[in-house]
Design an enzyme around this catalytic site. Structure first.
Site, short mmCIF file in Angstrom:
data_model
loop_
_atom_site.label_atom_id
_atom_site.label_comp_id
_atom_site.label_asym_id
_atom_site.label_seq_id
_atom_site.Cartn_x
_atom_site.Cartn_y
_atom_site.Cartn_z
N PRO A 113 0.75 -1.24 0.02
CA PRO A 113 0.07 -0.08 -0.04
C PRO A 113 0.89 1.49 0.08
O PRO A 113 1.96 1.18 0.48
CB PRO A 113 -0.60 0.11 1.24
CG PRO A 113 0.18 -0.94 2.17
CD PRO A 113 0.89 -1.85 1.39
N HIS B 182 6.73 -3.19 2.58
CA HIS B 182 5.33 -3.55 3.00
C HIS B 182 4.56 -2.33 2.73
O HIS B 182 3.42 -2.24 3.00
CB HIS B 182 5.35 -3.83 4.51
CG HIS B 182 5.42 -2.60 5.42
ND1 HIS B 182 6.40 -1.83 5.26
CD2 HIS B 182 4.76 -2.35 6.65
CE1 HIS B 182 6.53 -0.82 6.38
NE2 HIS B 182 5.28 -1.36 7.16
#
Length: 406
Positions: free
Chosen positions: A311, A335
């Site tokens: 994200p 991540h």
């Protein structure tokens, strides 16, 4: 053109970085050097979203031989993401997504809120398998070893299927083809925090950790001097893997709940195969014939062909990616985008007007409670992705339409 991996001068163990050396903040660089001197360290891979954390750098992959660093995993054991593609297209969505957001917020407790018992979705006969999985996990709760956690079972049950706060979120997104996705980000809630804190404090008392430059770098070592496996190791690993399973279950229960809300609003919607990945966790892996304990602190598994989620921030969307299995990175990738500003700095710098501007076009809260989560507090996701082009390949680029924050 910048080439990767880059090295970090002054490190005692091999450090390979997918971030230009000059872009790693000095505090984070000092943390990496300190991590490289910990007993049992085999090597460290630094992801392009890296920034300073508590003890260990967020955005690091720490490979150890017969040792594990509990504070590197952190207190949100098993934190990660889940995404699912729906049968909907943009044309199927209502012009006003406000009622849908309110429906999600009404069904999924956020912040410190919790269910009154098991999540209501688990009573739905269509989710018998999910309820059975929940019962199996909590059937082993009494085997947890951390002192005092036996009193926390009821709270853990009530928080299973809840979002929490901080950077956790639930989003409705659309990919480049106009197809609608659901994504969510959460972890192991209070039970993971409680287990982690108790084991971290235990690790700090062990004699081999006395001379560390930072007590947060304390480790458990697998073997006693006589070759038997240490009780502290067994206890931590048992509790750790239970918490990782709990975090994955928490996301599955939440996803089932959000899917139910979407199906009520838009009857006939279907859901395809999901992508799910931890990004704060431990795995036992083998590299060049050596068995290692790999801790991904803000990193995802990017083994060849494995799908993951990276994200950006609220308003900037996410990437669905496929791993390329790069061995020097311990088959890992970032991540997320990674923080550019601390939470305190973001709250001081941004205003409610900034919230409205930076989240324009996204159905979400636009109040003082999200200032530390605005896109401006994070690095540019496109730069992060460009730095790890040899670690993952994009499968879909998701644009955020609706965001629920904890």
């Amino acid at each position: 053109m910048t080439t990767f991996p880059q090295s970090l001068p002054g490190s005692s163990a091999p450090v390979r970085m997918w971030l230009p050396t000059h872009e790693l903040e000095p505090t984070a660089a000092d943390q990496v050097r300190a991590m490289s001197r910990v007993p049992g360290i085999e090597g460290i891979a630094i992801m392009p979203d890296a920034h300073a954390g508590k003890g260990a750098v967020v955005g690091s992959v720490i490979a150890m031989r017969d040792a594990v660093m509990p504070s590197a995993v952190g207190v949100d054991i098993g934190c990660g993401m889940t995404a699912v593609q729906t049968s909907l297209s943009l044309a199927d969505l209502p012009d006003d997504l406000g009622p849908l957001r309110k429906g999600i917020e009404g069904a999924v407790p956020v912040g410190f809120s919790a269910h009154s018992g098991h999540a209501p979705i688990l009573s739905n006969p269509h989710h018998r398998r999910l309820r059975a999985r929940t019962d199996r996990l909590f059937g082993s709760f009494e085997r947890l070893t951390a002192p005092g956690v036996n009193t926390l079972e009821g709270r853990a049950i009530a928080q299973c299927g809840t979002l929490g706060g901080g950077n956790h979120f639930i989003e409705v997104c659309a990919d480049e083809r106009g197809l609608v996705w659901l994504t969510l980000h959460s972890g192991s809630r209070n039970i993971g925090k409680s287990l982690a804190e108790r084991h971290i404090e235990k690790a700090k008392t062990l004699e081999w950790n006395a001379g560390l430059p930072d007590p947060e770098l304390a480790v458990f070592i697998r073997n006693n001097p006589d070759g038997t496996v240490a009780d502290e190791w067994n206890n931590y690993m048992r509790d750790l893997f239970w918490a990782q399973d709990y975090a994955a279950l928490n996301r599955e229960v939440m996803l089932a709940t959000v899917q139910s809300v979407l199906a009520s609003a838009l009857p006939g919607v279907k859901f395809w195969d999901r992508v799910s990945c931890h990004h704060n966790y431990v795995a036992k892996e083998n590299y060049d014939g050596v068995d290692l304990v790999v801790t991904r602190k803000g990193a995802i598994n990017a083994d060849r062909g494995t799908h993951g989620i990276i994200p950006g921030s609220m308003g900037t969307g996410s990437y669905i990616v496929r791993g390329l299995g790069y061995e020097l990175a311990y088959r890992s990738a970032s991540h997320g985008a990674g923080r550019r500003l601390s939470r305190g700095a973001a709250k001081r710098q941004f205003t409610i007007d900034d919230a409205a501007t930076q989240t324009a076009g996204v159905e979400c809260r636009k109040d003082a409670g999200i200032l530390d989560e605005l896109p401006g507090a994070y690095k540019d996701i496109e730069s992060v992705m460009s730095y790890q082009a040899d670690l993952v390949e994009p499968v879909a680029r998701l644009t955020t339409l609706l965001c629920v924050k904890g």
